[in-house]
Enzyme design. Sequence first.
Site, PDB file in Angstrom:
ATOM      1  N   HIS A  42       0.842  -1.205   0.000  1.00  0.00           N
ATOM      2  CA  HIS A  42       0.000   0.000   0.000  1.00  0.00           C
ATOM      3  C   HIS A  42       0.876   1.254   0.000  1.00  0.00           C
ATOM      4  O   HIS A  42       0.596   2.229  -0.706  1.00  0.00           O
ATOM      5  CB  HIS A  42      -0.890   0.042   1.247  1.00  0.00           C
ATOM      6  CG  HIS A  42      -1.875  -1.096   1.359  1.00  0.00           C
ATOM      7  ND1 HIS A  42      -1.796  -2.049   2.341  1.00  0.00           N
ATOM      8  CD2 HIS A  42      -2.962  -1.419   0.626  1.00  0.00           C
ATOM      9  CE1 HIS A  42      -2.797  -2.909   2.216  1.00  0.00           C
ATOM     10  NE2 HIS A  42      -3.522  -2.550   1.177  1.00  0.00           N
ATOM     11  N   GLN A  72      -1.238  -3.892  -9.191  1.00  0.00           N
ATOM     12  CA  GLN A  72      -1.268  -5.000 -10.149  1.00  0.00           C
ATOM     13  C   GLN A  72      -1.587  -6.321  -9.433  1.00  0.00           C
ATOM     14  O   GLN A  72      -2.061  -7.277 -10.034  1.00  0.00           O
ATOM     15  CB  GLN A  72       0.110  -5.066 -10.843  1.00  0.00           C
ATOM     16  CG  GLN A  72       0.330  -6.229 -11.786  1.00  0.00           C
ATOM     17  CD  GLN A  72      -0.595  -6.192 -12.984  1.00  0.00           C
ATOM     18  OE1 GLN A  72      -0.869  -5.122 -13.536  1.00  0.00           O
ATOM     19  NE2 GLN A  72      -1.102  -7.361 -13.363  1.00  0.00           N
ATOM     20  N   LYS A  73      -1.356  -6.343  -8.109  1.00  0.00           N
ATOM     21  CA  LYS A  73      -1.635  -7.540  -7.295  1.00  0.00           C
ATOM     22  C   LYS A  73      -3.047  -8.056  -7.541  1.00  0.00           C
ATOM     23  O   LYS A  73      -3.284  -9.258  -7.604  1.00  0.00           O
ATOM     24  CB  LYS A  73      -1.440  -7.169  -5.814  1.00  0.00           C
ATOM     25  CG  LYS A  73      -2.031  -8.112  -4.797  1.00  0.00           C
ATOM     26  CD  LYS A  73      -1.198  -9.333  -4.647  1.00  0.00           C
ATOM     27  CE  LYS A  73      -1.539 -10.211  -3.464  1.00  0.00           C
ATOM     28  NZ  LYS A  73      -2.883 -10.226  -2.981  1.00  0.00           N
ATOM     29  N   ASP A  74      -4.013  -7.136  -7.656  1.00  0.00           N
ATOM     30  CA  ASP A  74      -5.408  -7.513  -7.932  1.00  0.00           C
ATOM     31  C   ASP A  74      -5.659  -7.243  -9.408  1.00  0.00           C
ATOM     32  O   ASP A  74      -6.308  -6.261  -9.788  1.00  0.00           O
ATOM     33  CB  ASP A  74      -6.342  -6.714  -7.031  1.00  0.00           C
ATOM     34  CG  ASP A  74      -6.115  -7.033  -5.564  1.00  0.00           C
ATOM     35  OD1 ASP A  74      -6.732  -7.987  -5.069  1.00  0.00           O
ATOM     36  OD2 ASP A  74      -5.286  -6.359  -4.924  1.00  0.00           O
ATOM     37  N   GLN A 123     -18.324  -6.165  -1.071  1.00  0.00           N
ATOM     38  CA  GLN A 123     -17.460  -7.006  -1.893  1.00  0.00           C
ATOM     39  C   GLN A 123     -17.090  -8.325  -1.219  1.00  0.00           C
ATOM     40  O   GLN A 123     -16.291  -9.086  -1.752  1.00  0.00           O
ATOM     41  CB  GLN A 123     -16.214  -6.231  -2.337  1.00  0.00           C
ATOM     42  CG  GLN A 123     -15.225  -5.920  -1.248  1.00  0.00           C
ATOM     43  CD  GLN A 123     -14.146  -4.965  -1.741  1.00  0.00           C
ATOM     44  OE1 GLN A 123     -14.396  -3.799  -2.031  1.00  0.00           O
ATOM     45  NE2 GLN A 123     -12.918  -5.456  -1.868  1.00  0.00           N
ATOM     46  N   ARG A 139      -3.942 -10.270   4.226  1.00  0.00           N
ATOM     47  CA  ARG A 139      -4.389 -11.589   4.686  1.00  0.00           C
ATOM     48  C   ARG A 139      -3.228 -12.502   5.079  1.00  0.00           C
ATOM     49  O   ARG A 139      -3.473 -13.570   5.655  1.00  0.00           O
ATOM     50  CB  ARG A 139      -5.247 -12.265   3.613  1.00  0.00           C
ATOM     51  CG  ARG A 139      -6.597 -11.574   3.393  1.00  0.00           C
ATOM     52  CD  ARG A 139      -7.494 -12.350   2.441  1.00  0.00           C
ATOM     53  NE  ARG A 139      -8.860 -11.860   2.469  1.00  0.00           N
ATOM     54  CZ  ARG A 139      -9.384 -11.007   1.562  1.00  0.00           C
ATOM     55  NH1 ARG A 139      -8.656 -10.559   0.562  1.00  0.00           N
ATOM     56  NH2 ARG A 139     -10.647 -10.611   1.670  1.00  0.00           N
TER      57      ARG A 139
END
Length: 285
Positions: free
Chosen positions: A39, A150-152, A63, A189
Site C-alpha cells: 500500500h 497489479q496484485k489484484d 465485496q 491476509r
Amino acid sequence: MDLTVAGTRAELAEAMKAREHAGDRVALVPTMGALHEGHRSLIRLAHEHADHVVVSVFVNPLQFGPGEDFSRYPRTFEADLAACAEENVSVVFAPSADDLYLPDRQVGVSAGHMGTIVEGTFRPDHFDGVLTVVLKLFNLVRPDVAVFGQKDAQQLALIRRMVADLNVPVSVVAGPTLREPDGLALSSRNRYLSPEERTTALALSRALREGAAYGTPRDILRAAGAVLDGAARAEPPLVLDYLVLADPATFTDVGDDHRGEAVLAVAARVGTTRLIDNVVIRLRA
Ligand code: AMP
C-alpha cells in the site's frame, strides 16, 4: 500540512475544500486498511502524479460474500494513520458503512460478464461490490488520478473497463506487486497464515516464477501447474481455485497463438486463508 482524518462524507468534503487550490492535482489510493509496504508503495507512486494524496480506508461489506472473511478482516486503524502520516498523505477517508451506503440504496455498478469469470467464478458479486464502492469514492473525492495494485489484476482490469465504459474522468495508474524476500506477495491476509501454512503458500509465487520462465501458454501453464500440484500434496496442503493465463485487459484465456502480454494468475486456499497472485508475461512470437 498535517494529515486530516475524515470519518464521514461531510468531513471529507470539508477536508477537500480546505486544501483546494486552483490547479492542484489529487490522487486517490483506495484501500481496505491493514496497510503494508505494498500500500505504501502505491501512496509513493500517487505522490508522483499529484499534489495531494487521499487514502481511503474502508472494509467494503458489498465485496465480501457470505462465509468470507469480512468480520475477521484485519483492522489496524491507528497503525494505518501512522503509516499515512509518514507517507505525507493529506487526507485519510475512513467512513462507516452507514455513512457511505444509504439504507434504501438501489443502484450499483455491474461488472458485466468480466465480473463473472476467473476470480468472479469463486466470488460472485465481488466485483460489482468493488466497482460500486470505487465509483462512489471517485465521486466523493473527485481525484485526477487513482492508483491501484497489479496484485489484484482482474480488479485493475475492471476498474480500467469501468472508467472507459462509464466515461469516468480519472486516470488510472497501476503499481507493481511488492513481495517478501522469499517471493510471497504482500497481503493484509498474510497475517492469517501459520508458519507452516506460509511455507505452503510460497508455492503461489514459485509457480508464477517457474511458469514465467517459459514462452508459450502450454509450457507456462504446465510448469506453474507442476509447482501447484506439488503443493497440493504438502502438509498443510494448498487447495487450488484456479490457474489461468489470461489477456490482461479482458481476463479471457489466451490461446496458443496469443502474442504480447498475458497475465498468469493464481488463486488458492491454504488452511482458511485464500490468497491470489499474478505475474505479467510477454509471450514469445
Ligand atoms: P486492499 O487493501 O487489499 O484492498 O488493497 C488496496 C490496494 O493495494 C489495491 O489496489 C491492491 O491491488 C494494492 N495492493 C495489495 N497488495 C499489494 C502488494 N503486495 N503490492 C502492491 N500493491 C498491493
